[in-house]
Design a protein around this motif. Sequence first.
Motif, PDB file in Angstrom:
ATOM      1  N   GLY A  35       0.846  -1.187   0.000  1.00 50.59           N
ATOM      2  CA  GLY A  35       0.000   0.000   0.000  1.00 50.59           C
ATOM      3  C   GLY A  35       0.877   1.231   0.000  1.00 50.59           C
ATOM      4  O   GLY A  35       2.068   1.181  -0.338  1.00 50.59           O
ATOM      5  N   GLY A  36       0.319   2.345   0.425  1.00 54.45           N
ATOM      6  CA  GLY A  36       1.054   3.594   0.384  1.00 54.45           C
ATOM      7  C   GLY A  36       2.298   3.585   1.254  1.00 54.45           C
ATOM      8  O   GLY A  36       3.351   4.088   0.853  1.00 54.45           O
ATOM      9  N   VAL A  37       2.211   3.006   2.461  1.00 57.30           N
ATOM     10  CA  VAL A  37       3.358   2.995   3.368  1.00 57.30           C
ATOM     11  C   VAL A  37       4.479   2.133   2.794  1.00 57.30           C
ATOM     12  O   VAL A  37       5.657   2.522   2.810  1.00 57.30           O
ATOM     13  CB  VAL A  37       2.938   2.488   4.762  1.00 57.30           C
ATOM     14  CG1 VAL A  37       4.163   2.377   5.677  1.00 57.30           C
ATOM     15  CG2 VAL A  37       1.908   3.428   5.386  1.00 57.30           C
ATOM     16  N   THR A  38       4.126   0.971   2.273  1.00 56.37           N
ATOM     17  CA  THR A  38       5.140   0.081   1.696  1.00 56.37           C
ATOM     18  C   THR A  38       5.837   0.741   0.512  1.00 56.37           C
ATOM     19  O   THR A  38       7.075   0.684   0.375  1.00 56.37           O
ATOM     20  CB  THR A  38       4.492  -1.239   1.259  1.00 56.37           C
ATOM     21  OG1 THR A  38       3.917  -1.879   2.399  1.00 56.37           O
ATOM     22  CG2 THR A  38       5.498  -2.165   0.619  1.00 56.37           C
ATOM     23  N   ARG A  39       5.060   1.386  -0.358  1.00 55.52           N
ATOM     24  CA  ARG A  39       5.655   2.060  -1.516  1.00 55.52           C
ATOM     25  C   ARG A  39       6.557   3.203  -1.074  1.00 55.52           C
ATOM     26  O   ARG A  39       7.617   3.454  -1.667  1.00 55.52           O
ATOM     27  CB  ARG A  39       4.555   2.547  -2.440  1.00 55.52           C
ATOM     28  CG  ARG A  39       3.840   1.408  -3.178  1.00 55.52           C
ATOM     29  CD  ARG A  39       2.471   1.819  -3.690  1.00 55.52           C
ATOM     30  NE  ARG A  39       2.509   3.070  -4.422  1.00 55.52           N
ATOM     31  CZ  ARG A  39       1.527   3.964  -4.435  1.00 55.52           C
ATOM     32  NH1 ARG A  39       0.429   3.737  -3.732  1.00 55.52           N
ATOM     33  NH2 ARG A  39       1.618   5.061  -5.133  1.00 55.52           N
ATOM     34  N   HIS A  40       6.159   3.910  -0.032  1.00 52.08           N
ATOM     35  CA  HIS A  40       6.968   4.996   0.501  1.00 52.08           C
ATOM     36  C   HIS A  40       8.311   4.458   1.013  1.00 52.08           C
ATOM     37  O   HIS A  40       9.377   5.026   0.705  1.00 52.08           O
ATOM     38  CB  HIS A  40       6.207   5.681   1.640  1.00 52.08           C
ATOM     39  CG  HIS A  40       7.001   6.706   2.385  1.00 52.08           C
ATOM     40  ND1 HIS A  40       7.000   8.041   2.059  1.00 52.08           N
ATOM     41  CD2 HIS A  40       7.833   6.590   3.450  1.00 52.08           C
ATOM     42  CE1 HIS A  40       7.793   8.708   2.887  1.00 52.08           C
ATOM     43  NE2 HIS A  40       8.314   7.849   3.752  1.00 52.08           N
ATOM     44  N   ILE A  41       8.274   3.372   1.781  1.00 46.85           N
ATOM     45  CA  ILE A  41       9.499   2.800   2.344  1.00 46.85           C
ATOM     46  C   ILE A  41      10.420   2.302   1.228  1.00 46.85           C
ATOM     47  O   ILE A  41      11.641   2.521   1.261  1.00 46.85           O
ATOM     48  CB  ILE A  41       9.148   1.663   3.314  1.00 46.85           C
ATOM     49  CG1 ILE A  41       8.437   2.228   4.543  1.00 46.85           C
ATOM     50  CG2 ILE A  41      10.392   0.891   3.728  1.00 46.85           C
ATOM     51  CD1 ILE A  41       7.896   1.162   5.481  1.00 46.85           C
ATOM     52  N   GLU A  42       9.834   1.648   0.236  1.00 43.82           N
ATOM     53  CA  GLU A  42      10.638   1.108  -0.856  1.00 43.82           C
ATOM     54  C   GLU A  42      11.354   2.231  -1.612  1.00 43.82           C
ATOM     55  O   GLU A  42      12.552   2.122  -1.933  1.00 43.82           O
ATOM     56  CB  GLU A  42       9.748   0.307  -1.794  1.00 43.82           C
ATOM     57  CG  GLU A  42      10.487  -0.541  -2.793  1.00 43.82           C
ATOM     58  CD  GLU A  42       9.569  -1.508  -3.520  1.00 43.82           C
ATOM     59  OE1 GLU A  42      10.090  -2.409  -4.196  1.00 43.82           O
ATOM     60  OE2 GLU A  42       8.327  -1.368  -3.403  1.00 43.82           O
ATOM     61  N   ALA A  43      10.628   3.303  -1.894  1.00 44.57           N
ATOM     62  CA  ALA A  43      11.246   4.421  -2.620  1.00 44.57           C
ATOM     63  C   ALA A  43      12.260   5.158  -1.752  1.00 44.57           C
ATOM     64  O   ALA A  43      13.321   5.571  -2.233  1.00 44.57           O
ATOM     65  CB  ALA A  43      10.159   5.387  -3.098  1.00 44.57           C
ATOM     66  N   LEU A  44      11.963   5.322  -0.459  1.00 46.34           N
ATOM     67  CA  LEU A  44      12.897   5.984   0.450  1.00 46.34           C
ATOM     68  C   LEU A  44      14.197   5.189   0.562  1.00 46.34           C
ATOM     69  O   LEU A  44      15.297   5.766   0.559  1.00 46.34           O
ATOM     70  CB  LEU A  44      12.252   6.162   1.818  1.00 46.34           C
ATOM     71  CG  LEU A  44      13.151   6.742   2.923  1.00 46.34           C
ATOM     72  CD1 LEU A  44      13.648   8.138   2.545  1.00 46.34           C
ATOM     73  CD2 LEU A  44      12.396   6.775   4.253  1.00 46.34           C
TER      74      LEU A  44
END
Length: 765
Positions: free
Chosen positions: A15-24
């Motif tokens: 979801g949004g949190v996972t995508r955020h962590i992956e990109a970060l």
Amino acid sequence: MRVALVSPYSWTYPGGVTRHIEALRAELDRAGHDVRVFAPFDPDRRLTAALHRGARPQDREVPEWLTPLGPTIGWPSNGAVSNLSPFPSAVSTLRRELRAGGFDVVHLHEPVAPVVAWDALTSVEAPLVGTFHCYSESVPPHKVAALIGARRKLNRLNVQIAVSEAAAWTGRRFYGGRYRIVPNGVALPEGGVPAPRERAAGEPLRIVFVGQAVGRKGLPVLLRAFEALRGQVPAELTVIGLTQAELAPLLVEGEGVTALGRVDDAVKAAVLRDADVLCAPSLGGESFGMVLTEAFAAGTPVVASDIAGYRDVVTAGTDGVLVPRGNATALAETLRDLALDPGRVQRMAQGAAVSAERYAWPRVAEQVVTAYEDARAVPEPSTATQRVAVKLGAVPRDGLPRVGAQRLPSLEPVPERRRGALVRRGAIGLAGLMTVVGAVLAVDHIGPARIGDALVRSSPPWVLFGLALMCLSMLARAVSWHAILKAALPGARPKLADAVQGTTIGVLMSATLPARLGEPSRALIVARRLGRARDRLPVVLGTIVSQTLINVLALVILGAVMFITIGLFAGRQQALVWYALAPIGLLALVLVAPALVRSGRPTRSRWVRQGRQAIARVRSGLVVFRRPREGFVAITMQLGAWALQWVACYVLLVALGLEHKADLGAAAAILFAVNVTAVLPVTPSNVGVFQAACMAVLVGAYGVAPAQALGYGIILQAVEVACAVVMGGPALVKEGLSWREVRLRALHSAPVRLSAPKAPEPAEA
């Protein structure tokens, strides 16, 4: 810097949190930092889908920088599903890895979410940074978290980050603390944001929706708006995140709608580049909306709901348009106006490209690194007492004065026009609560043992016979409705099977949901089967009015039978008099309403305008009464259905051995009472009110013992619900729908009527 990024959410349900962590992680890695990610990981197995409400995980490889923390379970939360691990093995694995990792900073995402990040708040000795992604105004879950120590645990954070002002509001409101705003980032194309797409004259408006079919994303609102939009301008809708099979149950008609399912980032970016607008009709619970910035990065403006999380991202009129949430009419009119004004879309696309730069990942990652440095710079406590206080969370780890939770005003003020609806819902909720309390008090007064004895003594064969009669009555209602449909829609050639499917599914929805959602449910089912559903639905809804008129006639007949059999002045049936007034008032309303609202004079009253529109919609549904053949079938079969239910009510009196006290007249009175009280149901199947109506008749007018009367009400309702499940369950399977899908579409079934289009805005000089 050696950094640990900890996620409580499943890596294979991104979801949004996972995508955020992956990109970060990728951005920090490019900057030369040593980054390790810790997150639960669900394998693609049958058990996994069962634990996640039927959703299968994505097939993702385990990268070398990810440490899996085991499986998760899907929990309903904040209008969506949170895939969290409740297993001790996840906690023990994380503790072991963090102790051995020698990390300079441990970055916890959604630190209040159980149980991974929650445990790390007090088990980790390294500097802690916490990012709050969630926006929620729901009090109970946050109050529970606070009661079990969330505020004390959050004091262990060296730095607190929120992805938006909305997320920071949630933290300040329920937990206190200081928050720095660091938004979610977005990856810009290598060559920069592409130039706006030029739409040729007459070319369809290309709309994209990205998200899941969860309630808060508002997809049914968009589908309703799109159905009305296509009636005025050419338009195409592309849905990313759902397959065609998943989307089909939500559609009244699928023309112009394409579902791409779950796609990778490259495909999503390409679709967004080719779109004219991204539509995000979320109903709430959004803290940021990463899909909005992804659209900006593709040079695409957005049309989004005017909610707290989206207001932080969209600059209305510059890079997008904000519309009232849940308002399908306003959404359709906004999209229609944009379709008619390509210049405005172009100008907002240019604004979207500028806005994308604010959220570029290099800029966002730099702010995150600054937070890490500040977290490491927090001095260690100087005394043993201070060290113990920090360790226990009694004082903030950052060394600054404690900021407690605050009572902040809501970020989602209730619009004036919605307050009336909220008052009505509150009244229904209060009535439902009073019903439950009354039922509990009644059972306590009568005695559970006496009620149980009455139920045990009932005769199963007679109960099954009553169930069979109820099922036959449902089929008779379907035959009646089929005749009405044939008269109203001769060109569509409706089949009896269509009416049976609609009737059985509608009865199932009425039996399992509050309010009268069974009516729009059955209308939707039949409209879908008759071709162009958007054109058919108003007429199909009108045919239900014809059945309602026949039902009023049936109630009048039952009332007459009731009074003839017991004698109006026998002195025992005063409770029935009040029930008798209801259908008379309803019949008067049906007869008088058209005369009140069909005047051709203009009016400023919204209620009168809606009344006129309703009369126009149902007029074609009343054609059956001008056609003797279909009218005869409709009336006789509908009254026959009532007769079967009447006999079924008497059969259940026999099943409980009450036929000597309560005869066919009593059965008529019971059927009369339960149907009158069901006009405005306050609970699913009107549980509680249903039994109260039975008791009012049997105890007040026929002298039946309260325990037996309540037992009869329980059995009668159980038979009706069983009939709905026995008939409606297979119909749902045959239709290829789930109960949830029908409910979601029925909640958004009213056709959308658009106003006249506005003139295009002039371009700036």
